[in-house]
Design an enzyme around this catalytic site. Sequence first.
Site, PDB file in Angstrom:
ATOM      1  N   ASP A 192      -1.994  -3.009  -3.264  1.00  0.00           N
ATOM      2  CA  ASP A 192      -1.829  -4.416  -2.913  1.00  0.00           C
ATOM      3  C   ASP A 192      -1.668  -5.281  -4.148  1.00  0.00           C
ATOM      4  O   ASP A 192      -2.273  -5.034  -5.197  1.00  0.00           O
ATOM      5  CB  ASP A 192      -3.057  -4.871  -2.112  1.00  0.00           C
ATOM      6  CG  ASP A 192      -2.978  -6.320  -1.697  1.00  0.00           C
ATOM      7  OD1 ASP A 192      -2.048  -6.671  -0.943  1.00  0.00           O
ATOM      8  OD2 ASP A 192      -3.843  -7.107  -2.128  1.00  0.00           O
ATOM      9  N   GLU A 238       3.207  -2.837  -3.601  1.00  0.00           N
ATOM     10  CA  GLU A 238       3.620  -4.129  -3.050  1.00  0.00           C
ATOM     11  C   GLU A 238       3.890  -5.029  -4.255  1.00  0.00           C
ATOM     12  O   GLU A 238       2.972  -5.622  -4.821  1.00  0.00           O
ATOM     13  CB  GLU A 238       2.532  -4.739  -2.164  1.00  0.00           C
ATOM     14  CG  GLU A 238       3.003  -6.000  -1.462  1.00  0.00           C
ATOM     15  CD  GLU A 238       1.958  -7.101  -1.384  1.00  0.00           C
ATOM     16  OE1 GLU A 238       2.215  -8.101  -0.697  1.00  0.00           O
ATOM     17  OE2 GLU A 238       0.908  -6.981  -2.020  1.00  0.00           O
TER      18      GLU A 238
END
Length: 764
Positions: A438, A491
């Site tokens: 993330d 990401e």
Amino acid sequence: MATQRDSDSAASPATRPPVVHPAHATRAWLDQAVLRALQSARHGDAFAVLGLQRLVATEELAGLAQLRALRCFLPGVVSVALVAVDGTWLADLQRQPDSDLFVLVLSDVPDGFEYRLAIDWGAGRTAPTLDPYSCAPLLLEMDVWLLAQGTHHRPYEWLGAHLVRVQGVDGTRFAVWAPQAQRVSVVGDFNQWDGRRHPMRLRHECGVWEIFLPQVGEGDTYQFEVLGCDDQVHLKSDPFAFRAQLRPQRASVVQRLLPGLASSEQRRAANALDAPVSIYEVHLGSWRRSPDGAWLGYRELARQLVAYAVDMGFTHLELLPLHEYPFDGSWGYQPVGLYAPTSRFGNPWEFRALVEAAHAAGLGVILDWVPAHFPSDEHGLARFDGSHLYEHADPREGFHQDWNTLIYNYGRSEVRNYLVGNALYWIERFGIDGLRVDAVASMLYRDYSREHGQWIPNRHGGRENLEAIEFLRRMNHVVGVQRPEAITVAEESTSFPLVSRPPTPDLQAGGLGFHYKWNMGWMNDTLAYFARDPVFRQHHHDQIRFSLMYAFSENFVLPLSHDEVVHGKGSLIRKMPGDDWQKFANLRAMYGLMWAHPGKKLLFMGCEFAQWDEWNADASLHWHLLEQAPHAGIQRLVRALNHLMRRTPALHELDTQPAGFEWISHDDAEHSVLVFQRRDRQGRAVVVVCNLTPVVRHGWRIGVPDEGAWSEAINTDAAEFGGSDVRNGTLDSEALSWHGQPHSIVMTLPPLATVVLALGDGAP
């Protein structure tokens, strides 16, 4: 005939009882300053004064061999007795006046002497128990060295709470990194949360505190009470806890370390660049709930979720973060227990059962992983030992302004080790197939979401976070070497180069080493284009084709994730323009184009049946919508697209290579029509035709690469998907060159639709 002393000498040194000197007990008393430090839980080296300690023989005690003081500090105790391992009473310890210290003076203590304590807490003496302060250091020298170097691949095997056997006694070994702390104690129900009772030993070589506590077992709750270098007492959860209490409780839970799992060549093949990959992104707490609104547990999800994903044709589940976290509204993206699967849905064994059920059904499992930041909750990592241990001290480096969280200090080898070890932990102990990392962009740049003057340049004066880059390279390298079957996915929303390319052998240059990167540019352009009224799309034709300019610069995943359907952004179906019919047609066309576009696929739960409302993490998806034909049609389309992609090598085999894609017609902006082909390694092609206006176009000629009969492998306008059912039968090619192709066909373009054509019967 042997004397009694000769008999003692002949006995095993470890079992021969020492000589007790009750009259000299006062000589084992501690100095009042030391005693006050113990009594106030401010003594930093309890192992130096408790347990068996050597006494300096005075003139009065000259001749007594191996003079020892046995000291036990036990607040709340009535009496303490020294007993042998077999339970034989040897002597009562004497209380130092006005204190909780019990002492005894011994001589002729045999080498390796093991003893037990019988303790009376006011209800009679307990069974003999091991004195924690009789235990030798617990961490092995090699592990101490690796922990100090920050190169221990599996620090979780030594740090945290581990069920072990010491001196024949079952209990728990505790270890925690807190190098600047003045004192660290283990506290829990087993000692009335009293930090005076079990202060730990500091291993100065690596800054780790350790202790073995007998009779503390699986399921017991605990925390670390830390007297920090700031002179404040901090009650901390275990950074390496394998299990934790559910919020609002904050304690860690002793949990047996799950046995490791072997690598799987089958899983490695399913994660490969040439494999079909379609990911179903799921928030376990809101995918489906029981009729009373309660969460489904891991075991129930193993039945319902796995069966549903398999039926829908997805290849992987991606689970929003399951590290233990205190605030439901963070969805797991602000974890305090990076090693503990959240107890919201069950225990660690049950979570592993979910992963194993997925594998048994042919599904991979990807876990969202959050090494970018952590919350500032008092019981978490923040100022763990009174210093900025895990985070940067300077808020310009250590405070994340967007999320009010703290940023890991990637420059500390121990912090990198904590995170790299965690990556391996989920893969090795739970069988996780991949980690979706993330907020990588926030890690890569020191000025991320900061104005001028709010950030500190790197050592070269630049904006790149060199320490974070080094960490990511090392993490990806270690995962790649240790568990080659697993993947990592970034990401990453910027143009940082070579995210999914390997680093150089010395890890100092080259790529970041991820296997895949989310294609955020494709996502933004595609959603913006499809949100436009079709009348205006001709003026934005570049927006829908631009992604093919860079489609092979990285190994991409095409994400329509939870971020696109929350926080006021609305659902995917509500982003589409026009009346309800056009909304559904647009969404079907977009999905068809997405599945035909180079790159692996990711779709967030609820989007597969076009839920009207944006995602609500506090409630179940709106499954009742499947009773309505348009929503059921969207679901059937997604299922069909998944199965088509899986059985059609041209739609996945060369996802990351330019040889797998070729434009046939990309410049017809006036009619908003796109035509391209996808190929597999054997050169077999499918042709994709997109009509992105609501106008049916008859007699439309397109070039095709091969001679033969072309049929619809899928048509998003088919009636079964909720469309108007403008279809094409078998389309025989003509030897007429068109669009630069040697052959051509004439077809009808259905409105707002994507059509995939294949040679033969339409079922590659």
